[in-house]
Design a protein around this motif. Sequence first.
Motif, mmCIF file in Angstrom:
data_model
loop_
_atom_site.group_PDB
_atom_site.id
_atom_site.type_symbol
_atom_site.label_atom_id
_atom_site.label_comp_id
_atom_site.label_asym_id
_atom_site.label_seq_id
_atom_site.Cartn_x
_atom_site.Cartn_y
_atom_site.Cartn_z
ATOM 1 N N PRO A 29 5.006 -5.998 -0.094
ATOM 2 C CA PRO A 29 4.277 -4.727 -0.158
ATOM 3 C C PRO A 29 4.182 -4.202 -1.592
ATOM 4 O O PRO A 29 5.163 -4.217 -2.328
ATOM 5 C CB PRO A 29 5.118 -3.800 0.715
ATOM 6 N N TYR A 30 2.990 -3.747 -1.986
ATOM 7 C CA TYR A 30 2.766 -3.246 -3.341
ATOM 8 C C TYR A 30 2.622 -1.734 -3.390
ATOM 9 O O TYR A 30 3.264 -1.074 -4.181
ATOM 10 C CB TYR A 30 1.532 -3.898 -3.964
ATOM 11 N N PHE A 31 1.750 -1.163 -2.567
ATOM 12 C CA PHE A 31 1.604 0.292 -2.570
ATOM 13 C C PHE A 31 0.932 0.781 -1.293
ATOM 14 O O PHE A 31 0.350 0.010 -0.541
ATOM 15 C CB PHE A 31 0.854 0.794 -3.808
ATOM 16 N N ILE A 32 1.047 2.096 -1.072
ATOM 17 C CA ILE A 32 0.461 2.759 0.088
ATOM 18 C C ILE A 32 -0.722 3.575 -0.408
ATOM 19 O O ILE A 32 -0.644 4.234 -1.438
ATOM 20 C CB ILE A 32 1.492 3.687 0.758
ATOM 21 N N GLY A 33 -1.834 3.529 0.333
ATOM 22 C CA GLY A 33 -3.018 4.278 -0.059
ATOM 23 C C GLY A 33 -3.667 4.948 1.138
ATOM 24 O O GLY A 33 -3.300 4.718 2.287
ATOM 25 N N TYR A 41 -3.305 3.090 4.502
ATOM 26 C CA TYR A 41 -3.238 1.637 4.383
ATOM 27 C C TYR A 41 -2.033 1.243 3.562
ATOM 28 O O TYR A 41 -1.577 2.006 2.708
ATOM 29 C CB TYR A 41 -4.487 1.097 3.671
ATOM 30 N N ILE A 42 -1.532 0.039 3.816
ATOM 31 C CA ILE A 42 -0.540 -0.561 2.922
ATOM 32 C C ILE A 42 -1.185 -1.789 2.309
ATOM 33 O O ILE A 42 -1.895 -2.538 2.984
ATOM 34 C CB ILE A 42 0.779 -0.914 3.642
ATOM 35 N N TYR A 43 -0.968 -1.953 1.020
ATOM 36 C CA TYR A 43 -1.540 -3.068 0.275
ATOM 37 C C TYR A 43 -0.408 -4.000 -0.134
ATOM 38 O O TYR A 43 0.676 -3.548 -0.517
ATOM 39 C CB TYR A 43 -2.248 -2.562 -0.985
ATOM 40 N N GLY A 44 -0.675 -5.305 -0.052
ATOM 41 C CA GLY A 44 0.329 -6.270 -0.446
ATOM 42 C C GLY A 44 -0.222 -7.679 -0.457
ATOM 43 O O GLY A 44 -1.364 -7.928 -0.080
ATOM 44 N N LYS A 45 0.624 -8.606 -0.899
ATOM 45 C CA LYS A 45 0.253 -10.007 -1.008
ATOM 46 C C LYS A 45 0.942 -10.787 0.091
ATOM 47 O O LYS A 45 2.142 -10.653 0.314
ATOM 48 C CB LYS A 45 0.665 -10.547 -2.372
ATOM 49 N N ASP A 51 -4.418 -12.982 -3.428
ATOM 50 C CA ASP A 51 -5.186 -11.756 -3.255
ATOM 51 C C ASP A 51 -4.317 -10.657 -2.641
ATOM 52 O O ASP A 51 -3.477 -10.922 -1.791
ATOM 53 C CB ASP A 51 -6.374 -11.995 -2.328
ATOM 54 N N VAL A 52 -4.560 -9.434 -3.077
ATOM 55 C CA VAL A 52 -3.909 -8.282 -2.465
ATOM 56 C C VAL A 52 -4.778 -7.843 -1.294
ATOM 57 O O VAL A 52 -5.978 -7.644 -1.429
ATOM 58 C CB VAL A 52 -3.747 -7.133 -3.487
ATOM 59 N N LYS A 53 -4.154 -7.735 -0.122
ATOM 60 C CA LYS A 53 -4.885 -7.374 1.098
ATOM 61 C C LYS A 53 -4.434 -6.000 1.567
ATOM 62 O O LYS A 53 -3.331 -5.563 1.251
ATOM 63 C CB LYS A 53 -4.621 -8.402 2.195
ATOM 64 N N LYS A 54 -5.303 -5.336 2.327
ATOM 65 C CA LYS A 54 -4.923 -4.040 2.866
ATOM 66 C C LYS A 54 -4.825 -4.118 4.383
ATOM 67 O O LYS A 54 -5.572 -4.849 5.034
ATOM 68 C CB LYS A 54 -5.884 -2.946 2.423
ATOM 69 N N PHE A 55 -3.862 -3.364 4.908
ATOM 70 C CA PHE A 55 -3.608 -3.335 6.335
ATOM 71 C C PHE A 55 -3.578 -1.887 6.791
ATOM 72 O O PHE A 55 -2.876 -1.063 6.203
ATOM 73 C CB PHE A 55 -2.277 -4.026 6.660
ATOM 74 N N GLU A 56 -4.302 -1.586 7.851
ATOM 75 C CA GLU A 56 -4.408 -0.226 8.371
ATOM 76 C C GLU A 56 -3.141 0.158 9.135
ATOM 77 O O GLU A 56 -2.663 -0.594 9.990
ATOM 78 C CB GLU A 56 -5.624 -0.142 9.285
ATOM 79 N N TYR A 57 -2.596 1.320 8.814
ATOM 80 C CA TYR A 57 -1.351 1.800 9.409
ATOM 81 C C TYR A 57 -1.366 1.804 10.929
ATOM 82 O O TYR A 57 -0.409 1.388 11.561
ATOM 83 C CB TYR A 57 -1.108 3.240 8.945
#
Length: 82
Positions: A29-33, A41-45, A51-57
């Motif tokens: 996990p890299y950051f929360i947006g 969303y949480i962003y991570g690899k 690639d950094v991907k985003k996942f919906e909470y």
Amino acid sequence: MKSDIFSEAISNRYKIRFLYSTDIVEMDPYFIGQDRSGLKYIYGKTPGSNDVKKFEYRRIANIKIYKNKKFSPIIPIIPLVS
């Protein structure tokens, strides 16, 4: 509650695993947006990807932190032109 778990993982650089819809996702996990409509969303690899991907909470469940597995974030290096 999810934000607390993700914040701990991000600040300590712990790998995490969670259920995303019907898929199991392991990630660094890299950051929360948050987008303009207010969705978080949480962003991570993910492993095997650069690639950094985003996942919906709201689609995330069963979060597990691996406190014995740490990661170093990948910082892209742009070659300098001489």
